[in-house]
Design a protein around this motif. Structure first.
Motif, PDB file in Angstrom:
ATOM      1  N   GLN A 227      96.691 -44.848  -0.317  1.00  0.00           N
ATOM      2  CA  GLN A 227      97.100 -44.444  -1.664  1.00  0.00           C
ATOM      3  C   GLN A 227      95.894 -44.011  -2.490  1.00  0.00           C
ATOM      4  O   GLN A 227      95.948 -43.027  -3.223  1.00  0.00           O
ATOM      5  CB  GLN A 227      97.839 -45.590  -2.386  1.00  0.00           C
ATOM      6  N   GLU A 228      94.794 -44.761  -2.374  1.00  0.00           N
ATOM      7  CA  GLU A 228      93.579 -44.413  -3.109  1.00  0.00           C
ATOM      8  C   GLU A 228      92.985 -43.112  -2.587  1.00  0.00           C
ATOM      9  O   GLU A 228      92.512 -42.278  -3.359  1.00  0.00           O
ATOM     10  CB  GLU A 228      92.552 -45.544  -3.035  1.00  0.00           C
ATOM     11  N   LYS A 229      93.010 -42.917  -1.271  1.00  0.00           N
ATOM     12  CA  LYS A 229      92.529 -41.667  -0.696  1.00  0.00           C
ATOM     13  C   LYS A 229      93.328 -40.486  -1.239  1.00  0.00           C
ATOM     14  O   LYS A 229      92.773 -39.453  -1.605  1.00  0.00           O
ATOM     15  CB  LYS A 229      92.637 -41.690   0.832  1.00  0.00           C
ATOM     16  N   HIS A 230      94.638 -40.649  -1.291  1.00  0.00           N
ATOM     17  CA  HIS A 230      95.513 -39.595  -1.804  1.00  0.00           C
ATOM     18  C   HIS A 230      95.210 -39.321  -3.278  1.00  0.00           C
ATOM     19  O   HIS A 230      95.123 -38.163  -3.697  1.00  0.00           O
ATOM     20  CB  HIS A 230      96.981 -39.986  -1.616  1.00  0.00           C
ATOM     21  N   SER A 231      95.052 -40.365  -4.045  1.00  0.00           N
ATOM     22  CA  SER A 231      94.749 -40.226  -5.471  1.00  0.00           C
ATOM     23  C   SER A 231      93.427 -39.480  -5.682  1.00  0.00           C
ATOM     24  O   SER A 231      93.329 -38.573  -6.514  1.00  0.00           O
ATOM     25  CB  SER A 231      94.688 -41.605  -6.124  1.00  0.00           C
ATOM     26  N   ARG A 232      92.418 -39.850  -4.933  1.00  0.00           N
ATOM     27  CA  ARG A 232      91.111 -39.189  -5.036  1.00  0.00           C
ATOM     28  C   ARG A 232      91.206 -37.719  -4.639  1.00  0.00           C
ATOM     29  O   ARG A 232      90.623 -36.848  -5.280  1.00  0.00           O
ATOM     30  CB  ARG A 232      90.080 -39.906  -4.166  1.00  0.00           C
ATOM     31  N   SER A 233      91.942 -37.455  -3.584  1.00  0.00           N
ATOM     32  CA  SER A 233      92.127 -36.082  -3.116  1.00  0.00           C
ATOM     33  C   SER A 233      92.814 -35.236  -4.188  1.00  0.00           C
ATOM     34  O   SER A 233      92.402 -34.101  -4.457  1.00  0.00           O
ATOM     35  CB  SER A 233      92.946 -36.081  -1.831  1.00  0.00           C
ATOM     36  N   GLU A 234      93.856 -35.777  -4.802  1.00  0.00           N
ATOM     37  CA  GLU A 234      94.575 -35.056  -5.862  1.00  0.00           C
ATOM     38  C   GLU A 234      93.649 -34.750  -7.042  1.00  0.00           C
ATOM     39  O   GLU A 234      93.688 -33.665  -7.609  1.00  0.00           O
ATOM     40  CB  GLU A 234      95.789 -35.866  -6.337  1.00  0.00           C
ATOM     41  N   ARG A 235      92.808 -35.716  -7.415  1.00  0.00           N
ATOM     42  CA  ARG A 235      91.865 -35.505  -8.524  1.00  0.00           C
ATOM     43  C   ARG A 235      90.855 -34.419  -8.194  1.00  0.00           C
ATOM     44  O   ARG A 235      90.523 -33.583  -9.030  1.00  0.00           O
ATOM     45  CB  ARG A 235      91.171 -36.814  -8.882  1.00  0.00           C
ATOM     46  N   LEU A 236      90.354 -34.428  -6.969  1.00  0.00           N
ATOM     47  CA  LEU A 236      89.392 -33.403  -6.552  1.00  0.00           C
ATOM     48  C   LEU A 236      90.035 -32.016  -6.512  1.00  0.00           C
ATOM     49  O   LEU A 236      89.421 -31.023  -6.918  1.00  0.00           O
ATOM     50  CB  LEU A 236      88.792 -33.739  -5.195  1.00  0.00           C
ATOM     51  N   LEU A 237      91.264 -31.928  -6.031  1.00  0.00           N
ATOM     52  CA  LEU A 237      91.965 -30.642  -6.007  1.00  0.00           C
ATOM     53  C   LEU A 237      92.196 -30.116  -7.425  1.00  0.00           C
ATOM     54  O   LEU A 237      92.027 -28.928  -7.692  1.00  0.00           O
ATOM     55  CB  LEU A 237      93.293 -30.760  -5.259  1.00  0.00           C
ATOM     56  N   ALA A 238      92.574 -30.996  -8.341  1.00  0.00           N
ATOM     57  CA  ALA A 238      92.783 -30.594  -9.736  1.00  0.00           C
ATOM     58  C   ALA A 238      91.471 -30.131 -10.364  1.00  0.00           C
ATOM     59  O   ALA A 238      91.433 -29.129 -11.096  1.00  0.00           O
ATOM     60  CB  ALA A 238      93.380 -31.744 -10.535  1.00  0.00           C
ATOM     61  N   LEU A 239      90.381 -30.833 -10.088  1.00  0.00           N
ATOM     62  CA  LEU A 239      89.076 -30.431 -10.603  1.00  0.00           C
ATOM     63  C   LEU A 239      88.668 -29.067 -10.055  1.00  0.00           C
ATOM     64  O   LEU A 239      88.191 -28.202 -10.786  1.00  0.00           O
ATOM     65  CB  LEU A 239      88.026 -31.480 -10.236  1.00  0.00           C
ATOM     66  N   SER A 240      88.882 -28.860  -8.771  1.00  0.00           N
ATOM     67  CA  SER A 240      88.550 -27.585  -8.135  1.00  0.00           C
ATOM     68  C   SER A 240      89.329 -26.442  -8.782  1.00  0.00           C
ATOM     69  O   SER A 240      88.776 -25.383  -9.086  1.00  0.00           O
ATOM     70  CB  SER A 240      88.853 -27.648  -6.639  1.00  0.00           C
ATOM     71  N   GLU A 241      90.618 -26.651  -9.007  1.00  0.00           N
ATOM     72  CA  GLU A 241      91.461 -25.625  -9.629  1.00  0.00           C
ATOM     73  C   GLU A 241      90.999 -25.332 -11.055  1.00  0.00           C
ATOM     74  O   GLU A 241      90.923 -24.174 -11.473  1.00  0.00           O
ATOM     75  CB  GLU A 241      92.917 -26.076  -9.616  1.00  0.00           C
ATOM     76  N   ALA A 242      90.667 -26.355 -11.812  1.00  0.00           N
ATOM     77  CA  ALA A 242      90.207 -26.172 -13.192  1.00  0.00           C
ATOM     78  C   ALA A 242      88.883 -25.412 -13.227  1.00  0.00           C
ATOM     79  O   ALA A 242      88.680 -24.523 -14.064  1.00  0.00           O
ATOM     80  CB  ALA A 242      90.057 -27.524 -13.882  1.00  0.00           C
ATOM     81  N   LYS A 243      87.976 -25.731 -12.308  1.00  0.00           N
ATOM     82  CA  LYS A 243      86.685 -25.042 -12.273  1.00  0.00           C
ATOM     83  C   LYS A 243      86.860 -23.580 -11.857  1.00  0.00           C
ATOM     84  O   LYS A 243      86.206 -22.701 -12.403  1.00  0.00           O
ATOM     85  CB  LYS A 243      85.718 -25.770 -11.340  1.00  0.00           C
ATOM     86  N   GLN A 244      87.754 -23.318 -10.905  1.00  0.00           N
ATOM     87  CA  GLN A 244      88.010 -21.936 -10.493  1.00  0.00           C
ATOM     88  C   GLN A 244      88.617 -21.152 -11.664  1.00  0.00           C
ATOM     89  O   GLN A 244      88.217 -20.016 -11.933  1.00  0.00           O
ATOM     90  CB  GLN A 244      88.950 -21.878  -9.297  1.00  0.00           C
ATOM     91  N   HIS A 245      89.556 -21.744 -12.367  1.00  0.00           N
ATOM     92  CA  HIS A 245      90.197 -21.094 -13.516  1.00  0.00           C
ATOM     93  C   HIS A 245      89.154 -20.757 -14.582  1.00  0.00           C
ATOM     94  O   HIS A 245      89.134 -19.658 -15.126  1.00  0.00           O
ATOM     95  CB  HIS A 245      91.289 -22.006 -14.081  1.00  0.00           C
TER      96      HIS A 245
END
Length: 98
Positions: free
Chosen positions: A10-28
């Motif tokens: 669950q923690e791995k999934h949570s961390r992965s989701e946060r990193l994906l959201a950060l990546s998308e925000a930085k690309q935007h």
């Protein structure tokens, strides 16, 4: 492995989701900084009924909906706002073949 502290799935999934959201925000944010500028784009053959897409030299995805656009052509475009999906900037051709 005999590691005392293991990260839960669950923690791995949570961390992965946060990193994906950060990546998308930085690309935007990166794309947004280039709105209004000009760039050279290599156009790729679109699927039927779809606009042309291509990438700038710094990997900004650009969408071009112009009847003068041709597959595998280098064109200079003025970068506009995001497309409807928010996945690319809409480009307007300034100079066709380079």
């Amino acid at each position: 492995l005999k590691i005392e502290h293991k990260v839960s799935p669950q923690e791995k999934h949570s961390r992965s989701e946060r990193l994906l959201a950060l990546s998308e925000a930085k690309q935007h944010a990166f794309y947004a900084r280039h709105i209004g500028s000009e760039a050279v784009v290599l156009l790729e053959k679109p699927k039927a009924g779809q606009p042309f897409h291509g990438f700038t030299d710094n990997y900004i995805r650009v969408e071009v909906n112009d009847p003068s656009a041709r597959d595998n052509a280098l064109v200079r475009v003025r970068l506009g706002d995001f497309n409807e999906e928010g996945t690319a900037l809409v480009g307007r051709i300034v100079n066709c073949e380079l």
